[in-house]
Scaffold this motif. Structure first.
Motif, PDB file in Angstrom:
ATOM      1  N   ASN A   1       0.924  -1.203  -0.090  1.00 19.65           N
ATOM      2  CA  ASN A   1      -0.044  -0.001   0.082  1.00 19.65           C
ATOM      3  C   ASN A   1       0.831   1.331  -0.006  1.00 19.65           C
ATOM      4  OD1 ASN A   1      -1.761   2.149   0.473  1.00 19.65           O
ATOM      5  ND2 ASN A   1      -3.024   0.906   1.786  1.00 19.65           N
ATOM      6  N   PRO A   2       0.951   1.865  -1.130  1.00 17.27           N
ATOM      7  CA  PRO A   2       1.949   3.002  -1.306  1.00 17.27           C
ATOM      8  C   PRO A   2       2.070   4.046  -0.437  1.00 17.27           C
ATOM      9  CG  PRO A   2       0.686   2.824  -3.416  1.00 17.27           C
ATOM     10  CD  PRO A   2       0.228   1.769  -2.382  1.00 17.27           C
ATOM     11  N   ASP A   3       0.582   4.432   0.099  1.00 21.26           N
ATOM     12  CA  ASP A   3       0.536   5.497   0.607  1.00 21.26           C
ATOM     13  C   ASP A   3      -0.137   5.298   2.217  1.00 21.26           C
ATOM     14  OD1 ASP A   3       0.592   7.300  -1.460  1.00 21.26           O
ATOM     15  OD2 ASP A   3      -0.900   6.337  -2.413  1.00 21.26           O
ATOM     16  N   LYS A   4      -0.074   4.234   2.715  1.00 20.87           N
ATOM     17  CA  LYS A   4      -0.575   3.812   3.893  1.00 20.87           C
ATOM     18  C   LYS A   4       0.465   4.349   5.181  1.00 20.87           C
ATOM     19  CE  LYS A   4      -2.973   1.457   7.090  1.00 20.87           C
ATOM     20  NZ  LYS A   4      -4.243   2.060   7.659  1.00 20.87           N
ATOM     21  N   LYS A   5       0.049   5.407   5.892  1.00 23.50           N
ATOM     22  CA  LYS A   5       0.712   5.815   6.898  1.00 23.50           C
ATOM     23  C   LYS A   5       0.757   4.868   8.141  1.00 23.50           C
ATOM     24  CE  LYS A   5       0.813  10.494   5.302  1.00 23.50           C
ATOM     25  NZ  LYS A   5       1.083  10.097   4.022  1.00 23.50           N
ATOM     26  N   TRP A   6       1.892   4.740   8.758  1.00 25.41           N
ATOM     27  CA  TRP A   6       1.895   4.018   9.907  1.00 25.41           C
ATOM     28  C   TRP A   6       3.107   4.394  11.183  1.00 25.41           C
ATOM     29  CZ3 TRP A   6       5.953   0.187  10.848  1.00 25.41           C
ATOM     30  CH2 TRP A   6       6.706  -0.220   9.766  1.00 25.41           C
ATOM     31  N   THR A   7       2.919   4.032  12.391  1.00 23.93           N
ATOM     32  CA  THR A   7       3.944   4.335  13.142  1.00 23.93           C
ATOM     33  C   THR A   7       4.686   3.160  13.702  1.00 23.93           C
ATOM     34  OG1 THR A   7       2.595   6.049  13.795  1.00 23.93           O
ATOM     35  CG2 THR A   7       4.083   5.373  15.360  1.00 23.93           C
ATOM     36  N   VAL A   8       5.786   3.015  13.812  1.00 21.25           N
ATOM     37  CA  VAL A   8       6.813   1.859  13.910  1.00 21.25           C
ATOM     38  C   VAL A   8       6.787   1.730  15.405  1.00 21.25           C
ATOM     39  CG1 VAL A   8       9.200   1.236  14.218  1.00 21.25           C
ATOM     40  CG2 VAL A   8       8.508   2.582  12.085  1.00 21.25           C
ATOM     41  N   ARG A   9       6.258   0.441  15.761  1.00 21.69           N
ATOM     42  CA  ARG A   9       6.063   0.195  17.249  1.00 21.69           C
ATOM     43  C   ARG A   9       6.960  -1.084  17.571  1.00 21.69           C
ATOM     44  NH1 ARG A   9      -0.293  -0.260  18.231  1.00 21.69           N
ATOM     45  NH2 ARG A   9       0.676  -1.631  19.686  1.00 21.69           N
ATOM     46  N   ALA A  10       7.695  -1.078  18.750  1.00 22.04           N
ATOM     47  CA  ALA A  10       8.448  -2.069  19.112  1.00 22.04           C
ATOM     48  C   ALA A  10       7.745  -3.147  19.261  1.00 22.04           C
ATOM     49  CB  ALA A  10       9.319  -1.771  20.262  1.00 22.04           C
TER      50      ALA A  10
END
Ligand code: NCD
Length: 437
Positions: A394-403
């Motif tokens: 998904n080229p536009d999916k924003k996500w936050t890196v989570r441990a």
């Protein structure tokens, strides 16, 4: 019952396959774990859909469909540090990062300098979620003194050799390594940092290292190492691959060598493309300690330039898991390395593609066909009859890196909390879905 025509159809996605020069909306058909065809007409989709169950039909409208990514620089830590990573966990992490093939480094305990250990890793990878190719050690015990039995390693399936983690300092041994490796048509992969110049170094040698009072690794240590090995490559006619290049002078040396026709290739990590050494003093995050160190802005700009003009062939993560106990200490006590398999693609989208440095097609080439060529690996393309190793992005999916979301057993990432702009939706290995969000 007539056997069904296809096992999997990925419809309506934007198919990007740099090896085929393909970049448009199309449908990908998979049969028996291989690519059966790629087609543009939607009539064929309606026809095929009738014979498919829901699991066999993926609607990829608005998504990118690209060959499974290949990471040629990964530390799997097995054998020896199974608390940090195993072949299985590393491959699970790879799948969630969109990688279907990876090359594992030999700095394990014991180190991968003999057939038994190559075989051990291969056996561990048999049912894993990614294909694992083993890189053997150049020298026995990675001690830089006596060459490994390179022919034995290659016969067992090793695709390259490196003493990664350490520079092979002895020029005579390196010369012989290039000569032997040439006989087997494999590259010698070099961690290019002069050991003496980097002795005791904690970070890049710069204004920042002086300000923080930390011993620095000077960029010239890379320049000297790269230039020496290019000279030996010219002399022997062997194949040299420079790992995790990080400095302007290193990139310039490779650029000149390529112009001269010398058989040299190189890789860069996302962290050397994105991070700079002025980050270290802000919080002394030990996950920023890595070898080679993250450099100054001028060097970062130079590796981006090298990536754009093709001097740098490929992007590799240098995924280097370390335990929490070992990283939870003063900056200068922490072991070098950061994990990268699960953040590489999102970082490249956010900081390289979205900034206009590379197109999707060029970025994908540096993570598929180019690394495949360097090491002679299968895959890296969706050509008919190749293994159905595919990533849907998904080229536009924003996500936050989570441990807590990492599948790697280690969590040593400096990117925790970062917001990234593209996300892997599904990873398919030989026609089997090994990851989906
Ligand atoms: C690597 C590791 O942890 O195995 N670490 C790293 O910082 N890249 C080894 C190494 O290259 O030093």
């Amino acid at each position: 019952m007539p056997s069904k025509k296809y096992d999997l159809v990925i419809a309506n996605g934007r198919v990007i396959d740099p090896a085929l020069g393909f970049g448009k909306e199309a449908h990908v058909f998979v049969k028996d774990g291989k690519i059966a065809k790629i087609e543009k007409e939607s009539a064929s989709i309606t026809r095929e859909m009738k014979s498919l169950s829901d699991e066999q039909f993926i609607d990829a409208t608005g998504k990118l469909v690209v060959p499974g990514l290949i990471d040629i620089h990964v530390h799997l830590r097995e054998p020896g540090r199974e608390d940090e990573e195993t072949v299985e966990s590393g491959c699970r992490a790879a799948a969630s990062g969109g990688f279907t093939s990876l090359c594992c480094m030999p700095n394990t305990t014991p180190c991968i300098d003999n057939q038994e250990t190559v075989k051990f890793v291969q056996d561990r990878a048999k049912n894993a979620d990614a294909r694992v190719y083993v890189i053997g050690a150049i020298t026995k015990g990675r001690l830089g003194v006596e060459l490994s039995e390179i022919g034995d390693l290659v016969n067992m399936g090793a695709v390259g050799i490196t003493d990664d983690g350490t520079y092979l300092q002895d020029a005579q041994v390196m010369r012989h390594a290039l000569e032997y490796a040439k006989m087997f048509d494999i590259p010698v992969m070099q961690h290019a940092e002069d050991s003496q110049l980097c002795d005791g170094a904690i970070m890049n040698e710069s204004y920042e290292s002086t300000r923080l009072g930390l011993r620095g690794a000077p960029p010239v240590a890379e320049e000297i190492a790269v230039q020496r090995d290019i000279s030996l490559c010219r002399l022997t006619g062997g194949r040299l691959h420079i790992q995790h290049i990080s400095t302007r002078a290193g990139v310039d040396a490779v650029r000149r060598a390529k112009a001269e026709g010398i058989n040299v290739t190189c890789e860069v990590t996302p962290h050397h493309l994105i991070l700079t050494d002025d980050e270290i003093g802000k919080a002394f995050n030990t996950n920023l300690r890595v070898n080679p160190p993250i450099r100054s802005e001028a060097d970062r700009e130079a590796v981006v330039e090298g990536l754009i003009d093709g001097t740098i062939d490929c992007i590799a993560s240098d995924h280097a898991p370390h335990s929490e106990e070992e990283k939870d200490c003063e900056f200068d006590k922490a072991p070098p390395g950061m994990i990268g398999l699960e953040t590489s693609l999102g970082l490249i989208k956010t900081y390289i593609i979205d900034k206009g440095y590379l197109s999707w097609a060029d970025a994908i080439a540096k993570m598929t066909v180019n690394p495949a060529r360097i090491l002679g690996l299968p895959g890296g393309t969706m050509a008919i009859d190749s293994p159905a190793d595919i990533v849907i992005i998904n080229p536009d999916k924003k996500w936050t890196v989570r441990a807590d979301k990492f599948r790697s057993l280690s969590k040593n990432s400096p990117y925790i909390g970062w917001k990234l702009n593209a996300r892997v939706e599904k990873t398919i290995l030989g026609g089997r879905i090994v990851y989906e969000v």
